[in-house]
Design an enzyme around this catalytic site. Structure first.
Site, PDB file in Angstrom:
ATOM      1  CB  CYS A  42      -0.941   0.007   1.209  1.00  0.00           C
ATOM      2  SG  CYS A  42      -2.124  -1.351   1.196  1.00  0.00           S
ATOM      3  CD1 TRP A 431     -27.164  17.245  18.440  1.00  0.00           C
ATOM      4  CD2 TRP A 431     -27.091  15.011  18.361  1.00  0.00           C
ATOM      5  NE1 TRP A 431     -28.144  16.777  19.268  1.00  0.00           N
ATOM      6  CE2 TRP A 431     -28.137  15.403  19.235  1.00  0.00           C
ATOM      7  CE3 TRP A 431     -26.860  13.650  18.170  1.00  0.00           C
ATOM      8  CZ2 TRP A 431     -28.938  14.487  19.907  1.00  0.00           C
ATOM      9  CZ3 TRP A 431     -27.664  12.729  18.834  1.00  0.00           C
ATOM     10  CH2 TRP A 431     -28.687  13.141  19.693  1.00  0.00           C
ATOM     11  NE  ARG A 439     -30.992  14.092  15.993  1.00  0.00           N
ATOM     12  CZ  ARG A 439     -31.019  15.316  16.537  1.00  0.00           C
ATOM     13  NH1 ARG A 439     -29.889  15.993  16.642  1.00  0.00           N
ATOM     14  NH2 ARG A 439     -32.136  15.847  16.931  1.00  0.00           N
TER      15      ARG A 439
END
Length: 442
Positions: A42, A431, A439
């Protein structure tokens, strides 16, 4: 007990180390077709751009360490060409001397990895046409880049994007050709649009929905001919996919995936007794799709190799499957995806809905904000989260891992809303953005 492992990189050597630790009487033979053991594939694109200065930095343990410290018979230039399941014998040829070899086994692990696909373009044999999979590949391309001005990258997946970015960092002009209508096909089109914007903002000439017809030049590539135009170029790097290295066992009766990857159960066993498989040559169980899939990533290879080694040595360990989590840096953006996309859900006829949100990475009044684009897909009947895509700056990786954890445990949108996630203005909002978008799903 005599253990033979085909392949000396992530899966193969993870297995070898577990066998070494579990079975003190083990005879372990590893057969590697190349000369480099246990390296970080990688990291290869970053050799091209100079962020990783020396390819030796990508080697976790060299072959002498395995031989001298752990007593593993680690062989190089040993290319396996066949396996006889009746006599339990592996055969092949030494690529340096051309001499054939044969090795018997009690238990066999096939960890032969995959190889990059180079399409059958007329002219692909010209000098300056490359693929990237090994340290010698990276060193060859880096040396070639020192003498070129323009590079054509073919393929808009993760490897193509990483190579294109690093060629820009190396000061080259880059054209990226993608036969599909978007970059990064694992993302939904609306999310992939942000990736295309970032490519063009950083000077990449982006050509979508174009097919390579042929390459031309005298001894070295000078032009790429698509179905729409001719691109004058000095080098071509193909990043169009990976093919499992399983031809050597094509006559062994092993069950295989549609692309040739070896089908394994949760203990990394194939359908033939005493033969195991792991890594880029094997399938991975996808926990969301609930099918055997092919997602060749280093994280999966190391985990599968560890599981294979433990089971070969007599322990009982199962591979719990994957959720398809992947991440990529592309210039100023972090691109992350886990689970299934809206497109995949539709193709598989899953009942689904999606919610998307563009917001900021942390409290809006705090300096250093960056945009964060989020899309979450879920089942409207059960509320179970099916997948998520995130593209943004700081904090994208953290949120991807939180979402991947939720998917692993089959959390619902209601469960996720109740998570107690960290908050402070420099890092987050009251939040979390993931909870904000989820939500909306209620």
């Amino acid at each position: 007990m005599k253990y033979v492992i085909i392949g000396g990189d992530a899966a193969g050597m993870s297995a070898a180390m577990q066998i070494y630790r579990q079975d003190e009487n083990a005879e372990i033979i590893t057969l590697e077709a190349g000369e480099v053991y246990s390296y970080a594939q990688c990291g290869l694109p970053y050799i091209l751009g100079g962020e990783v200065e020396d390819s030796a930095n990508l080697i976790a343990r060299d072959v002498d360490t395995f031989r001298e410290k752990y007593g593993i018979d680690a062989r190089v230039n040993h290319e396996v060409t066949g396996v006889n399941v009746d006599t339990k014998e592996v055969t092949g040829v030494h690529t340096g001397t051309g001499k054939p070899f044969q090795v018997t086994y009690d238990k066999l692990l096939i960890a032969s990895g995959g190889r990059p696909i180079l399409p059958d373009w007329p002219g692909r044999e010209l000098e300056g046409v490359h693929t990237l999979k090994t340290i010698p590949d990276a060193e060859t391309i880096k040396a070639d880049l020192a003498n070129v001005n323009h590079v054509t990258v073919v393929g808009g997946g993760y490897i193509g994007l990483e190579v294109a970015e690093n060629c820009i960092h190396a000061g080259k002009k880059v054209t990226l050709v993608q036969r599909g209508d978007q970059l990064a096909g694992i993302f939904d089109p609306d999310m992939a649009a942000y990736i295309a914007e970032e490519a063009e903002a950083n000077g990449i000439e982006l050509l979508l929905e174009e097919n390579i017809q042929h390459l031309s030049g005298k001894s070295r590539v000078e032009a790429v001919h698509t179905d729409r135009r001719v691109i004058d170029t000095d080098a071509v790097i193909a990043g169009v996919g990976l093919r499992p290295n399983t031809e050597m066992v094509s006559k062994c009766g092993l069950f295989r995936h549609g692309n040739g990857a070896l089908q394994v159960n949760r203990y990394m066993e194939t359908n033939v007794p005493d033969i195991y498989a792991a890594g880029d040559c094997a399938t991975q169980f996808h926990r969301i799709k609930e099918i055997d899939d092919y997602l060749p990533l280093g994280t999966h290879a190391n985990k599968q190799g560890r599981v294979a080694g433990l089971n070969m040595a007599g322990s009982v360990k199962s591979f719990k499957g994957v959720t398809g989590t992947s991440i990529l840096r592309f210039f100023s953006l972090t691109l992350g995806k886990t689970g299934i996309s809206e497109t995949e859900a539709a193709d598989m006829r899953f009942p689904y809905r999606s919610e998307a949100l563009t917001t900021s990475s942390h409290a809006g009044y705090f300096p250093g904000n960056s945009k964060l684009h989020i899309k979450v897909t879920y089942c409207p009947d059960t509320g179970i989260i099916l997948g998520g895509q995130l593209i943004g700056g700081d904090g994208t990786d953290k949120r991807l891992d939180v979402l991947a954890t939720a998917l692993f445990h089959r959390m619902t949108v209601t469960d996720f809303e109740d998570l107690d996630l960290s908050y402070a203005p420099p890092y987050n909002k009251v939040w979390d953005p993931l909870q904000q978008v989820i939500r909306r799903a209620k």
